[in-house]
Structures are given as structure tokens and as C-alpha cells.
Design an enzyme around this catalytic site. Structure first.
Site, PDB file in Angstrom:
ATOM      1  N   GLN A  82       0.699  -1.089   0.075  1.00  0.00           N
ATOM      2  CA  GLN A  82      -0.103   0.102   0.035  1.00  0.00           C
ATOM      3  C   GLN A  82       0.776   1.225  -0.084  1.00  0.00           C
ATOM      4  O   GLN A  82       1.652   1.485   0.916  1.00  0.00           O
ATOM      5  CB  GLN A  82      -0.930   0.012   1.257  1.00  0.00           C
ATOM      6  CG  GLN A  82      -1.631   1.176   1.414  1.00  0.00           C
ATOM      7  CD  GLN A  82      -1.009   2.181   2.228  1.00  0.00           C
ATOM      8  OE1 GLN A  82      -0.422   2.022   3.184  1.00  0.00           O
ATOM      9  NE2 GLN A  82      -1.507   3.597   2.027  1.00  0.00           N
ATOM     10  N   HIS A 124     -10.580   5.849   6.069  1.00  0.00           N
ATOM     11  CA  HIS A 124      -9.756   5.869   7.253  1.00  0.00           C
ATOM     12  C   HIS A 124     -10.756   6.375   8.360  1.00  0.00           C
ATOM     13  O   HIS A 124     -11.531   7.321   8.377  1.00  0.00           O
ATOM     14  CB  HIS A 124      -8.538   7.029   7.174  1.00  0.00           C
ATOM     15  CG  HIS A 124      -7.548   6.387   6.569  1.00  0.00           C
ATOM     16  ND1 HIS A 124      -7.634   6.078   5.294  1.00  0.00           N
ATOM     17  CD2 HIS A 124      -6.242   5.733   6.974  1.00  0.00           C
ATOM     18  CE1 HIS A 124      -6.418   5.654   4.983  1.00  0.00           C
ATOM     19  NE2 HIS A 124      -5.585   5.489   6.018  1.00  0.00           N
TER      20      HIS A 124
HETATM   21  C1  LIG Z   1      -4.946   1.230  13.119  1.00  0.00           C
HETATM   22  C2  LIG Z   1      -5.308   1.651  11.785  1.00  0.00           C
HETATM   23  C3  LIG Z   1      -4.323   1.708  10.880  1.00  0.00           C
HETATM   24  C4  LIG Z   1      -4.573   1.772   9.558  1.00  0.00           C
HETATM   25  N1  LIG Z   1      -3.388   2.078   8.637  1.00  0.00           N
HETATM   26  C5  LIG Z   1      -3.739   2.290   7.600  1.00  0.00           C
HETATM   27  C6  LIG Z   1      -2.566   2.382   6.479  1.00  0.00           C
HETATM   28  O1  LIG Z   1      -1.540   2.401   6.948  1.00  0.00           O
HETATM   29  N2  LIG Z   1      -2.946   2.803   5.347  1.00  0.00           N
HETATM   30  C7  LIG Z   1      -3.958   2.596   4.763  1.00  0.00           C
HETATM   31  O2  LIG Z   1      -4.393   2.465   3.347  1.00  0.00           O
HETATM   32  N3  LIG Z   1      -5.110   2.143   5.469  1.00  0.00           N
HETATM   33  C8  LIG Z   1      -4.988   2.420   6.894  1.00  0.00           C
HETATM   34  N4  LIG Z   1      -6.016   1.983   7.707  1.00  0.00           N
HETATM   35  C9  LIG Z   1      -7.216   1.687   6.867  1.00  0.00           C
HETATM   36  C10 LIG Z   1      -7.631   0.432   6.937  1.00  0.00           C
HETATM   37  O3  LIG Z   1      -6.743  -0.291   5.815  1.00  0.00           O
HETATM   38  C11 LIG Z   1      -9.126   0.273   6.339  1.00  0.00           C
HETATM   39  O4  LIG Z   1      -9.363   0.816   5.132  1.00  0.00           O
HETATM   40  C12 LIG Z   1     -10.160   0.592   7.375  1.00  0.00           C
HETATM   41  O5  LIG Z   1      -9.961   0.253   8.702  1.00  0.00           O
HETATM   42  C13 LIG Z   1     -11.704   0.372   7.282  1.00  0.00           C
HETATM   43  O6  LIG Z   1     -11.434  -1.047   7.174  1.00  0.00           O
HETATM   44  P1  LIG Z   1     -12.413  -1.875   8.370  1.00  0.00           P
HETATM   45  O7  LIG Z   1     -13.787  -1.185   8.527  1.00  0.00           O
HETATM   46  O8  LIG Z   1     -12.320  -3.104   8.279  1.00  0.00           O
HETATM   47  O9  LIG Z   1     -11.732  -1.515   9.495  1.00  0.00           O
HETATM   48  C14 LIG Z   1      -5.889   1.785   9.090  1.00  0.00           C
HETATM   49  C15 LIG Z   1      -6.840   1.526   9.985  1.00  0.00           C
HETATM   50  C16 LIG Z   1      -6.668   1.294  11.176  1.00  0.00           C
HETATM   51  C17 LIG Z   1      -7.581   0.912  12.258  1.00  0.00           C
END
Ligand SMILES: Cc1cc2nc3c(=O)[nH]c(=O)nc-3n(C[C@H](O)[C@H](O)[C@H](O)COP(=O)(O)O)c2cc1C
Length: 277
Positions: free
Chosen positions: A128, A276
Site C-alpha cells: 500500500q 480511514h
Molecule cells: C489502526 C489502523 C491503521 C490503519 N493504517 C492504514 C494505513 O497505513 N494505510 C491505509 O491505506 N489504510 C490504513 N487503515 C485503514 C484500513 O486499511 C481500512 O481501510 C479501514 O480500517 C476500514 O476497514 P475496516 O472497516 O475493516 O476497519 C488503517 C486502519 C486502522 C484501524
């Protein structure tokens, strides 16, 4: 140890074992946290239609994602600082994903580097990319991901500016932790975490540390990282990325149907509808 039977058990275990600043980082959102809460609620609203009297002896959820065979239609999302939730966290998560036959996505903001994860896994993973203001650095990240045999680049489009995360500010989150009395107390309460961290050399942003000139200590690394998310990122930047990446391209953070159409027009192989928190 009580057997782990569901995600809530894992969550409780993490809360016991991981220093508060890193636990809170993973388990809270930014600003009002409304997206964080909605992300979960949206799944709870989904109901499956139940049909009966169907032979399900040979059921399988095997399929293909971006042309790759997967045992279920699910990929591990990029999660910053996984290597601070557990020592060598990205390597362990990538190995687990490989074992279960689903893709692992390594974030730009990982603790274990692209090269570390490649060394300890045998199948290609996804990388990513956050496009940084320093385009030369972004280019070098793509080259490194390419050399590490990453099969897809997952380009995040929804983080041009960082959302304010109240807890992170209050907890004094940093990587590696800043040894203030409050942080030292937080760490002292998690001896297993500390012991594991002492056994690994991976305690920085592995993709950045040692790869950007002039950024060699913790303060300069934090300053550089915070100033690097590129607010000019637009569709022409996606074209720019495509010039440097000829393998599969996944566009992440798309939440509007118009954007999904543009993503298809620019030749994305897949989109990730997510955001995010
Ligand atoms: C603690 C945390 C760190 C994350 N770090 C990144 C990241 O470094 N790069 C990114 O593209 N998305 C990041 N995300 C977003 C996740 O990849 C994902 O898109 C988001 O959590 C929504 O999915 P979910 O509903 O399954 O949590 C992060 C999410 C969380 C909770």
C-alpha cells in the site's frame, strides 16, 4: 490460557498485552469517530438470505481476487504500526495470511520493511502506497515493492491530510515510544510486550528509516513523516503512479460512485471501498 474463539477474545487479549498508546491507536478513530463506528455498524446491518435444502457438502468460498487464487474473498488491509502491536507484527501477519491463502497488504507506514516481509514470506504480497510530497521517495518505494515481488500496489487516495486522533495526542503516541514518565509507566505495565520488543531490531518505520537522507533520528523521522502526506494528490498523480508501476493497481478509499467510475477509466484493476476512521 482461555481458548480464543472469536474476535472479541482477541480484542480483550490485545487490550491486556499491548501498551495503551498502541491499543488505542488501533481501536479508536479520528475526530468524532463516527466513521470508525459506522464501519462496524455497516457490517452488522448486512443480512444473508437463507435458502434451505441445498447440498452444501462441498462448500467453498475459494475465488480469485485481481487474478490471484484466494481461499476466501478477503484481504488483510494495510494497518500502520502493526509492528508496534506485537514485535515483528507485519511479518507475523503476512505469514498468517499466507498460511490461510489470503492476500496481505503491507502499509507504507509499517514497522517491518518491504524487504523484511519479503524475506520471511514466500508468496507475493500487496504493497500500500501513500504518495509523499517527496515524489522521489514514493518512486523508490514503488521500486522496492517491485523488487520484493509485490504483486499489487494499493494506492490510498483518502489520506491527503491526517485526521486528528484525540487519543493519540493524549497518549503521546510515537514510534518508537518517547521515554516520558507516562509512556514508561504504560510500557512497564506490559512486560511481555517489552520483552518481545527487546528481541527484535524492528522498532522504527522500516520503509522510511535509513531511506531518506537527513532523517536519522526519532524527531526528524516524526517531523518528516507528518509533513509528507501530499495534499496535491489527484487523478494526475494516479497517472504518475501508473507510469512507475506496471503490475496490478488497486485504488483504495473510494466511497463515491463517480470516483469509482473515474477509477475504472484510469485503468484500476480493483477498488477498495473503505475509509480511514
Ligand atoms: C489502526 C489502523 C491503521 C490503519 N493504517 C492504514 C494505513 O497505513 N494505510 C491505509 O491505506 N489504510 C490504513 N487503515 C485503514 C484500513 O486499511 C481500512 O481501510 C479501514 O480500517 C476500514 O476497514 P475496516 O472497516 O475493516 O476497519 C488503517 C486502519 C486502522 C484501524
Amino acid at each position: 490460557m482461555t481458548p480464543i474463539t472469536c474476535i472479541a477474545d482477541l480484542q480483550a487479549l490485545a487490550k491486556r498485552r499491548v501498551p495503551k498508546m498502541f491499543y488505542d491507536y488501533a481501536d479508536t478513530g479520528s475526530w468524532t469517530q463516527s466513521t470508525y463506528h459506522d464501519n462496524e455498524a455497516a457490517f452488522q446491518r448486512q443480512k444473508l438470505r437463507q435458502r434451505v435444502a441445498v447440498n452444501i457438502d462441498n462448500r467453498s468460498v475459494k475465488t480469485k481476487m485481481i487474478g490471484e487464487d484466494v481461499t476466501m474473498p478477503l484481504a488483510l488491509a494495510p494497518v500502520g504500526l502493526t509492528g508496534m502491536q506485537h514485535a515483528d507484527g507485519e511479518i507475523l501477519a503476512a505469514q498468517a495470511a499466507e498460511k490461510f491463502g489470503v492476500p496481505f497488504t503491507l502499509t507504507t507506514m509499517s514497522v517491518c520493511s518491504i524487504e523484511d516481509v519479503a524475506e520471511y514470506t514466500s508468496k507475493p504480497f500487496w504493497f500500500q502506497l501513500y504518495v509523499m510530497r517527496d515524489r522521489g521517495f514514493s518512486e523508490s518505494l514503488m521500486k522496492r515493492a517491485y523488487a520484493a515481488n509485490c504483486s499489487a500496489l494499493c494506492l490510498t487516495l483518502d489520506l491527503q491530510v491526517l485526521g486528528q486522533r484525540h487519543r493519540d495526542i493524549k497518549n503521546g503516541l510515537s514510534t518508537p515510544p518517547n521515554p516520558t514518565p507516562r509512556v514508561l509507566l504504560d510500557l512497564a505495565l506490559k512486560p511481555r510486550w517489552c520483552w518481545n520488543m527487546l528481541q527484535t531490531k524492528r522498532r522504527q518505520f522500516g520503509n522510511i528509516h535509513g531511506h531518506v537522507s537527513g532523517v536519522d533520528d526519532m524527531t526528524s523521522l516524526a517531523e518528516w513523516t507528518n509533513s509528507q502526506f501530499d495534499p496535491t494528490l489527484d487523478w494526475s498523480s494516479v497517472e504518475w503512479v501508473k507510469k512507475h508501476w506496471d503490475r496490478k493497481l488497486i485504488l483504495k478509499g473510494i466511497n463515491d460512485v463517480e470516483d469509482a467510475k473515474i477509477a475504472a477509466d484510469v485503468g484500476a484493476d480493483a477498488i477498495v471501498v473503505s475509509n480511514h476512521g
